[in-house]
Design an enzyme around this catalytic site. Structure first.
Site, PDB file in Angstrom:
ATOM      1  N   CYS A 134      10.087  17.982 -37.661  1.00  0.00           N
ATOM      2  CA  CYS A 134      10.267  16.565 -38.019  1.00  0.00           C
ATOM      3  C   CYS A 134      10.491  15.711 -36.780  1.00  0.00           C
ATOM      4  O   CYS A 134      10.013  14.577 -36.710  1.00  0.00           O
ATOM      5  CB  CYS A 134      11.407  16.407 -39.012  1.00  0.00           C
ATOM      6  SG  CYS A 134      10.993  17.071 -40.646  1.00  0.00           S
ATOM      7  N   GLU A 184      10.668  22.689 -51.523  1.00  0.00           N
ATOM      8  CA  GLU A 184      10.529  24.098 -51.164  1.00  0.00           C
ATOM      9  C   GLU A 184       9.559  24.784 -52.117  1.00  0.00           C
ATOM     10  O   GLU A 184       9.132  24.209 -53.114  1.00  0.00           O
ATOM     11  CB  GLU A 184      11.896  24.789 -51.239  1.00  0.00           C
ATOM     12  CG  GLU A 184      12.890  24.247 -50.252  1.00  0.00           C
ATOM     13  CD  GLU A 184      14.264  24.858 -50.380  1.00  0.00           C
ATOM     14  OE1 GLU A 184      15.100  24.552 -49.508  1.00  0.00           O
ATOM     15  OE2 GLU A 184      14.540  25.610 -51.330  1.00  0.00           O
ATOM     16  N   ASN A 231      12.993  16.818 -49.651  1.00  0.00           N
ATOM     17  CA  ASN A 231      12.433  18.120 -49.289  1.00  0.00           C
ATOM     18  C   ASN A 231      11.927  18.845 -50.531  1.00  0.00           C
ATOM     19  O   ASN A 231      12.453  18.702 -51.626  1.00  0.00           O
ATOM     20  CB  ASN A 231      13.431  18.965 -48.492  1.00  0.00           C
ATOM     21  CG  ASN A 231      14.732  19.259 -49.199  1.00  0.00           C
ATOM     22  OD1 ASN A 231      15.314  18.398 -49.843  1.00  0.00           O
ATOM     23  ND2 ASN A 231      15.213  20.489 -49.069  1.00  0.00           N
ATOM     24  N   CYS A 255      14.878  18.604 -38.226  1.00  0.00           N
ATOM     25  CA  CYS A 255      14.446  19.861 -37.618  1.00  0.00           C
ATOM     26  C   CYS A 255      13.424  19.569 -36.509  1.00  0.00           C
ATOM     27  O   CYS A 255      12.973  18.433 -36.333  1.00  0.00           O
ATOM     28  CB  CYS A 255      13.845  20.779 -38.677  1.00  0.00           C
ATOM     29  SG  CYS A 255      12.192  20.292 -39.243  1.00  0.00           S
ATOM     30  N   GLU A 298      11.754  14.205 -44.305  1.00  0.00           N
ATOM     31  CA  GLU A 298      11.275  13.240 -43.323  1.00  0.00           C
ATOM     32  C   GLU A 298       9.747  13.205 -43.286  1.00  0.00           C
ATOM     33  O   GLU A 298       9.143  12.130 -43.272  1.00  0.00           O
ATOM     34  CB  GLU A 298      11.799  13.594 -41.923  1.00  0.00           C
ATOM     35  CG  GLU A 298      13.302  13.574 -41.807  1.00  0.00           C
ATOM     36  CD  GLU A 298      13.975  14.912 -42.096  1.00  0.00           C
ATOM     37  OE1 GLU A 298      15.068  15.141 -41.550  1.00  0.00           O
ATOM     38  OE2 GLU A 298      13.416  15.726 -42.871  1.00  0.00           O
ATOM     39  N   CYS A 356       9.653  19.102 -45.428  1.00  0.00           N
ATOM     40  CA  CYS A 356      10.908  18.400 -45.146  1.00  0.00           C
ATOM     41  C   CYS A 356      10.830  16.973 -45.672  1.00  0.00           C
ATOM     42  O   CYS A 356       9.758  16.362 -45.730  1.00  0.00           O
ATOM     43  CB  CYS A 356      11.166  18.357 -43.643  1.00  0.00           C
ATOM     44  SG  CYS A 356      11.361  19.983 -42.899  1.00  0.00           S
TER      45      CYS A 356
END
Length: 162
Positions: free
Chosen positions: A115, A64, A62, A112, A75, A73
Site C-alpha cells: 500500500c 480477504e 480490506n 503495509c 487502501e 488491502c
C-alpha cells in the site's frame, strides 16, 4: 563512507478534537467503513476513506479470501475505486483506521509495504502530495503530509527509464 539521515515529520493528535472538522469527519468515516471489511481469517478489519480534490469521497475496506494472505488491502481498494470512478482527479487525503477483533484498536497503524508503494505511485502520478491520516477506533492520530514519506528511497518508474 558517508552516512545519511532520513527524516520525516508527522503530526500527532491525542484524539479527534485536535483535527480540523473535515479531517475528523474523514477518520470517523474510515472507522465506520471497517465494518464492511471481509476479514474472517485475520479478524483485522481495515477501512480507508479518500477525499478527492473535487470533494468526492471514496471508501474501501480490506477483503480477504481462503488463499489468505493474498487479499486486498483497504487502501488499495479505495485507491483503485477512486481511479476507476474519477480518473484524473487528484487524491487530497486518505484516512485509514482499523478494528482488531483479536485485541485493541487504540493506536495508529501504518499501511503495509504494498500500500505504501501504491500510495507513492499515485502521488508521483498526480504530482501533488497525498495526506495520510492514521488512527485506530480511539487513541492517538497521526497525520503525514505526503504519502511518499512513508516509503523513503522508494522504487519508481524512474528506475525503469520511464
Amino acid at each position: 563512507m558517508e552516512k545519511q539521515l532520513l527524516h520525516i515529520e508527522y503530526e500527532v493528535y491525542d484524539d479527534l478534537a485536535g483535527l480540523s472538522d473535515a479531517d475528523a469527519w474523514l477518520l470517523k468515516e474510515a472507522r465506520e467503513v471497517t465494518e464492511y471489511a471481509y476479514a474472517p481469517y485475520s479478524r483485522f478489519q481495515v477501512g480507508a476513506v479518500i477525499r478527492l480534490a473535487n470533494g468526492e469521497i471514496i471508501a474501501g475496506s480490506n477483503q480477504e479470501n481462503a488463499s489468505y494472505p493474498i487479499g486486498l488491502c483497504a487502501e488499495r481498494v479505495a485507491l483503485a475505486s477512486a481511479a476507476s470512478v474519477y480518473p484524473n482527479i487528484d487524491i487530497d487525503t486518505i484516512a485509514i483506521s482499523y478494528n482488531n477483533l483479536n485485541g485493541e484498536s487504540t493506536h495508529p497503524i501504518s499501511p503495509c509495504g504494498i500500500c505504501r508503494q501504491t500510495l507513492s505511485e499515485y502521488e508521483r502520478k498526480q504530482e501533488s502530495p497525498i495526506r495520510v491520516i492514521m488512527g485506530g477506533l480511539s487513541g492517538k492520530i497521526y497525520v503525514i503530509s505526503r504519502a511518499n514519506d512513508l516509503l523513503p528511497l522508494s522504487f519508481s518508474g524512474d528506475e525503469l527509464g520511464l
